[in-house]
Structure formats: structure tokens, C-alpha cells
Design a protein around this motif. Sequence first.
Motif, PDB file in Angstrom:
ATOM      1  N   GLU A 138     -56.084  93.331  62.099  1.00 17.00           N
ATOM      2  CA  GLU A 138     -54.970  93.040  61.219  1.00 17.00           C
ATOM      3  C   GLU A 138     -55.079  93.803  59.899  1.00 17.00           C
ATOM      4  O   GLU A 138     -54.099  94.334  59.401  1.00 17.00           O
ATOM      5  CB  GLU A 138     -54.916  91.546  60.954  1.00 17.00           C
ATOM      6  CG  GLU A 138     -53.580  91.116  60.450  1.00 17.00           C
ATOM      7  CD  GLU A 138     -53.283  89.677  60.815  1.00 17.00           C
ATOM      8  OE1 GLU A 138     -53.773  88.816  60.076  1.00 17.00           O
ATOM      9  OE2 GLU A 138     -52.592  89.429  61.803  1.00 17.00           O
ATOM     10  N   ARG A 139     -56.278  93.876  59.355  1.00 19.57           N
ATOM     11  CA  ARG A 139     -56.399  94.578  58.087  1.00 19.57           C
ATOM     12  C   ARG A 139     -56.123  96.075  58.264  1.00 19.57           C
ATOM     13  O   ARG A 139     -55.678  96.746  57.346  1.00 19.57           O
ATOM     14  CB  ARG A 139     -57.774  94.345  57.466  1.00 19.57           C
ATOM     15  CG  ARG A 139     -58.816  95.328  57.913  1.00 19.57           C
ATOM     16  CD  ARG A 139     -59.793  95.668  56.827  1.00 19.57           C
ATOM     17  NE  ARG A 139     -61.150  95.511  57.311  1.00 19.57           N
ATOM     18  CZ  ARG A 139     -61.858  96.520  57.795  1.00 19.57           C
ATOM     19  NH1 ARG A 139     -61.349  97.732  57.851  1.00 19.57           N
ATOM     20  NH2 ARG A 139     -63.069  96.312  58.229  1.00 19.57           N
ATOM     21  N   MET A 140     -56.391  96.610  59.446  1.00 19.54           N
ATOM     22  CA  MET A 140     -56.069  98.012  59.687  1.00 19.54           C
ATOM     23  C   MET A 140     -54.567  98.181  59.925  1.00 19.54           C
ATOM     24  O   MET A 140     -53.969  99.175  59.530  1.00 19.54           O
ATOM     25  CB  MET A 140     -56.854  98.537  60.873  1.00 19.54           C
ATOM     26  CG  MET A 140     -58.329  98.667  60.561  1.00 19.54           C
ATOM     27  SD  MET A 140     -59.223  99.463  61.905  1.00 19.54           S
ATOM     28  CE  MET A 140     -60.812  99.706  61.117  1.00 19.54           C
ATOM     29  N   LEU A 141     -53.961  97.188  60.597  1.00 15.37           N
ATOM     30  CA  LEU A 141     -52.520  97.272  60.865  1.00 15.37           C
ATOM     31  C   LEU A 141     -51.699  97.196  59.587  1.00 15.37           C
ATOM     32  O   LEU A 141     -50.599  97.726  59.518  1.00 15.37           O
ATOM     33  CB  LEU A 141     -52.095  96.143  61.805  1.00 15.37           C
ATOM     34  CG  LEU A 141     -52.432  96.325  63.282  1.00 15.37           C
ATOM     35  CD1 LEU A 141     -52.159  95.047  64.054  1.00 15.37           C
ATOM     36  CD2 LEU A 141     -51.644  97.470  63.890  1.00 15.37           C
ATOM     37  N   VAL A 142     -52.237  96.538  58.580  1.00 14.38           N
ATOM     38  CA  VAL A 142     -51.484  96.386  57.337  1.00 14.38           C
ATOM     39  C   VAL A 142     -51.648  97.627  56.450  1.00 14.38           C
ATOM     40  O   VAL A 142     -50.969  97.773  55.448  1.00 14.38           O
ATOM     41  CB  VAL A 142     -51.885  95.064  56.633  1.00 14.38           C
ATOM     42  CG1 VAL A 142     -53.058  95.259  55.720  1.00 14.38           C
ATOM     43  CG2 VAL A 142     -50.712  94.453  55.912  1.00 14.38           C
ATOM     44  N   SER A 143     -52.519  98.533  56.846  1.00  8.99           N
ATOM     45  CA  SER A 143     -52.669  99.801  56.122  1.00  8.99           C
ATOM     46  C   SER A 143     -51.622 100.783  56.662  1.00  8.99           C
ATOM     47  O   SER A 143     -51.064 100.576  57.729  1.00  8.99           O
ATOM     48  CB  SER A 143     -54.068 100.368  56.334  1.00  8.99           C
ATOM     49  OG  SER A 143     -54.117 101.073  57.555  1.00  8.99           O
ATOM     50  N   PRO A 144     -51.380 101.867  55.925  1.00  6.79           N
ATOM     51  CA  PRO A 144     -50.369 102.818  56.407  1.00  6.79           C
ATOM     52  C   PRO A 144     -50.855 103.698  57.564  1.00  6.79           C
ATOM     53  O   PRO A 144     -50.120 104.582  58.002  1.00  6.79           O
ATOM     54  CB  PRO A 144     -50.059 103.658  55.163  1.00  6.79           C
ATOM     55  CG  PRO A 144     -51.237 103.521  54.279  1.00  6.79           C
ATOM     56  CD  PRO A 144     -51.849 102.195  54.572  1.00  6.79           C
ATOM     57  N   ALA A 145     -52.054 103.461  58.080  1.00  5.49           N
ATOM     58  CA  ALA A 145     -52.617 104.319  59.126  1.00  5.49           C
ATOM     59  C   ALA A 145     -51.713 104.388  60.356  1.00  5.49           C
ATOM     60  O   ALA A 145     -51.022 103.425  60.683  1.00  5.49           O
ATOM     61  CB  ALA A 145     -53.984 103.785  59.539  1.00  5.49           C
TER      62      ALA A 145
ATOM     63  N   THR B 265     -47.299  94.128  65.639  1.00  5.39           N
ATOM     64  CA  THR B 265     -46.513  93.849  64.434  1.00  5.39           C
ATOM     65  C   THR B 265     -45.044  93.626  64.774  1.00  5.39           C
ATOM     66  O   THR B 265     -44.179  93.865  63.966  1.00  5.39           O
ATOM     67  CB  THR B 265     -46.646  94.993  63.417  1.00  5.39           C
ATOM     68  OG1 THR B 265     -46.220  96.209  64.048  1.00  5.39           O
ATOM     69  CG2 THR B 265     -48.063  95.167  62.958  1.00  5.39           C
TER      70      THR B 265
END
Lengths: 323, 253
Positions: free
Chosen positions: B91-98, B252
Motif C-alpha cells: 500500500e505504501r508503494m501504491l500511494v507513491s507515484p511509482a 486501487t
Amino acid sequence: MPAIADGPIIEARGLKRTFKIRKGTVEAVKGIDLTVQPGEIVGFLGPNGAGKTTTLRMLCTLLAPTDGTATVVGCDLRDDPVGVRRRIGYVAQSGTTTGEAVAGQEIVSQAQLYGIDRKTATERGKALLKSLDLDGIWDRKCGSLSGGQRRRLDIVMGLVHEPKLVFLDEPTTGLDPQARANLWHHIRDLRDRLGTTIFLTTHYMDEADSLSDRILIVDGGKVVAQGTPQELKQRVSGDAITLTLRGRKDTAQASEIIGGFEGADTPNVDGNVVRAHLPDGSTALPQLLRALDKAGVDAIGLEVARPTLDDVFLTLTGRSLRD
Amino acid sequence: MTFFKDTWIVFSRAMRLSLQNPLWVIIGISQPILYLALFGPLLQAIAGAPGFPPGDAWQIFVPGLLVQLGVFGGFFVGFGIIAEWRAGVIERMLVSPASRTALIAGRVLRDVIVLIVQAIILVVCAMFFGLSVPFIAIVLGLIIIAMLGASASFFSYAMALAVKSEDAFAPIVNSIALPILLLSGILLPMSLAPVWLQTLSDINPFKHVVTAIRAVFRNEIVTGEVGLGVGIAIALVLIAAFVGTRSFANQTK
């Protein structure tokens, strides 16, 4: 950068989310309007299942709204989710780190996903750790940290790209009282020092009360009330006045005096005790005492109780938050 | 380009965590080596039997073990992502613009690197037992295995993120991986099978990949068998990458 300095940092209109389940659909969020100004600490307060986390996840681009619109830090939620992601920080309820990972390395790799180079990420990460009283954990495995430390590390992870707005989902759930108080202090400090806007969800009254500039009370997927903690308490129930008399003979007269105050409700007599609500009890107190004295009413006790957010919640929803 | 940069960031992090705990790599390789040592010698005796494909026992057996390593190793990576999801890492990676594709591709790249290291160890061990193949055949075989492993990893992550529970994921993986492996003729070539079983195994794309690697190991590289196997491997990677990326993007929705 979009112009955000003069407008609200979050503006949501009619945000809705339904989930499909086996037997039809569930409306988790039924149309939420909210506006958050830059630099505010806003508490999103409600019982479990009120739609807090669902709303938060929509505002963070982790969940697509079924209906409604929102602008977050100047970017449209639907049209520019990547723009929103660049500008916000999000700290999930479940945490952000694996136990085997080394804290500093996790911080750097997260920062890199925002296009920040290793050197800047290291500097910022170390500075953030220091400001959250975590210096010295850079080389430690996340699993070796205490609950409170790990929670603060989560916050560092959410801040390493210096977002203008950070979302904290139930930041102190599962922490002991001391660690909670400590985290509150750090959250306030974050806003005061960096001007970060903070949007947090909580189901703790005391947390919303002591931390937020403004509270939005959510219940059943809707915002049922909003205001500063002070406003909310005043608006809903007023202060409870409890007057104890020496005997029963003066109760009628005492009731008449209290009931005569502006905004008072009908006093309730129980033996030698008279109870009533006044909009602003502490201001009314000296006048009340004088009036009672003048009328020769023999009062032996007078109590003013400020309403709590619990009272507010009970009045608004007919249920206690703890249910 | 941000996709490659993001993939590299996700890969480096995943690789670092794997290197921190190399035990899993060792456990992963120990199974095929046990097969090599305890089952391989049995094949020696029957490799000349009628119905056996051309080539010596090791040229037939090692490609099967490589495919097993790739398919089994790949299918099981999903357990790791369930743990990461639970810890909030996904989740923390999904919330980044990556890039969403990078979030899965970086992890698959790590799995492929681990697989190649394991495969090299396996081939070297097999050489001690008596495997004899030209160097170019080993390289080509490893490339095919890498593609196979990548597609298994992509599928595994997609399935794991769809169920998000180890209890549900374990039986799913076993019930898919086992028939795939049995119908690939890994331990014994499918040419020994009755017709109905051969027909069944012809539908299994992985069987053709095993056949291709066996041909490569016999140094029959420019053949229809190899062309078919490589084509299937490429198609599998593309389909799996598409499915895997979608499963990340669906998180997401």
C-alpha cells in the motif's frame, strides 16, 4: 506546482463509495463533502465502520470513488491521481514496513520512488528520524523496534518526500498511553514546524479532542457534524448545571432562576437537586450565584460540567461512540 | 524513463531483502539437487529403453528439473507478497507515484535473478554427475527458464494479491503447479505415456518448453521444437506480465 496557497488543500463534493458483496452492494460512504484548509489538523472521528478509512483511501487514490469529485493539493482525484500521489503522504493503519527490512534502507527506497536521490533521501530521512526522537535506528531492523517507534517510523516513511498534506489512518491504535501522548506531541510539532496539513482518522474521542483544530464527525457514511472541538461541544448539549440545595423548599424558586437564563432548557428537579443545561455555563455561574443569593435560596453545591465529545456523539447519533 | 528507474528501485529493495536471508534460496535449490542425486541415477538404467527420447539420461532429466525449479519457485513467490501486503508495504508503494508495472516487474526481476543463480548451481551440480552440454545450450536453456520463471512469478503475484491469504493461496498454487509439472514430463518424458495422457500433455504449454530445453541440451537448437517452446515461453511472459500488472493496478480500484 498548482496554486494551493490560497485555496483549500482538500475539497471533496459528494464523495461516494459502494462495495459489491455477495448479496448486493454496501454503501460504505454515502456522499461526503469536506473542505480542509492548508495548515489545519483535521480529525475524522467516527465509530468503526463509519466510512472513515474508505473516505481516506479515496482521497489518497487507493480506492476509486463510485461518485463525486475531489481536488487534493490542487490535483483532481480522477484526472490526475499521479499528481495527487506526488503531493500527499499516507500512513496506513496496518503500518508500512517489513520486520526484516533495515529502517534506513526502507526510508531511502521509499524516497527514491518519489524521484529523490539517495543522498537527499538519506539526509532527509536522518533529519526526520531525529525530529521524531528516533535517531540511532537507521541501521536497525524494523522488527526490532517498539510499537511506538515503529509507528513513528511509519510517519517518517510518509513524510520523506516532504508532502504538503499527510493522511494518518488511526495513528495511535494499539499504542500504550505514553506512546500515544508522545505521538500526539510529534504530530502537533509537525504542523507547527513544517506547516504540514494533517488529516487523521480516529475512533478515540480524546485523540480527536486534544489533537484536532477541527473535527468532522462521521457516522453511517456521512459527515454528521463539524467544527472545532469547542464549537461542537457548545453547539450540541451546552454545559450541565447541577445545583444542590439544603432543603426541598426552594427548588421551585431555584428552577425559575436557572430557567430564566438565556438559552437554558427546562430545569429538572430531583429531590433537593436541580439540573439544567446552559449554553455557556462558566460565564453564567457568577450571575447565577448572585441571583440565588439575592432570592435567599440556600445553595450548598453548584457544579458545571463541560460536555465531552462523547455527549456530542450521543446527541448526534443517539449512540455512544464506544458501542 | 521512470518505469525502468522504478523497476530498479523495487528490484534493489527486494534483492537486498533476499540476500539478507539467503536461506530461502538454499531451500529452493535443495529440492532439485535431491532429485538429481537420488532420482537421476535411476534414470540412467532405463534411458535406453524404447520410447525414451534421444539423448542421454542427464540431457533428458536436467531440463525437467530446471523447469520444475522455475515453475515451482515462481509459483511460490506469492507468499512473500501476501506478507508484504499485510505489513502495509504494498500500500505504501501504491500511494507513491511509482509506475504500477514497475512495482511488480521489480519483484519479478528479483525472482528471475534468484532463479538463474539456482539454475546455474543445478547445472554445475549436474555436470559433476555426468551432464555434458555445450556452453551455448546452457545459456539458451537459462534464457528459456528465466522467461518461464518470470511468467510463473507474475501469475503467482496476481493470484496472491487476488486472495490475500496464505491459507487460500497454498492449495490454489499446489492444485495448479502439480498438474502442470506432471503433464510436462519432467521426471519421465511424455513419450512414454499412453495416447490420452500424451494428448492431455500436448495442451499444457509448459510441456513444450521442457521439450524445447531438451532439444537445446542435445544441441539441436535450430529446430521446430525449440521454436515452438521459445514462442510459448515468450507468449507466457507477455500474458503473465499483463495479468500481473492488472492485478497491481486493481488494488486501487
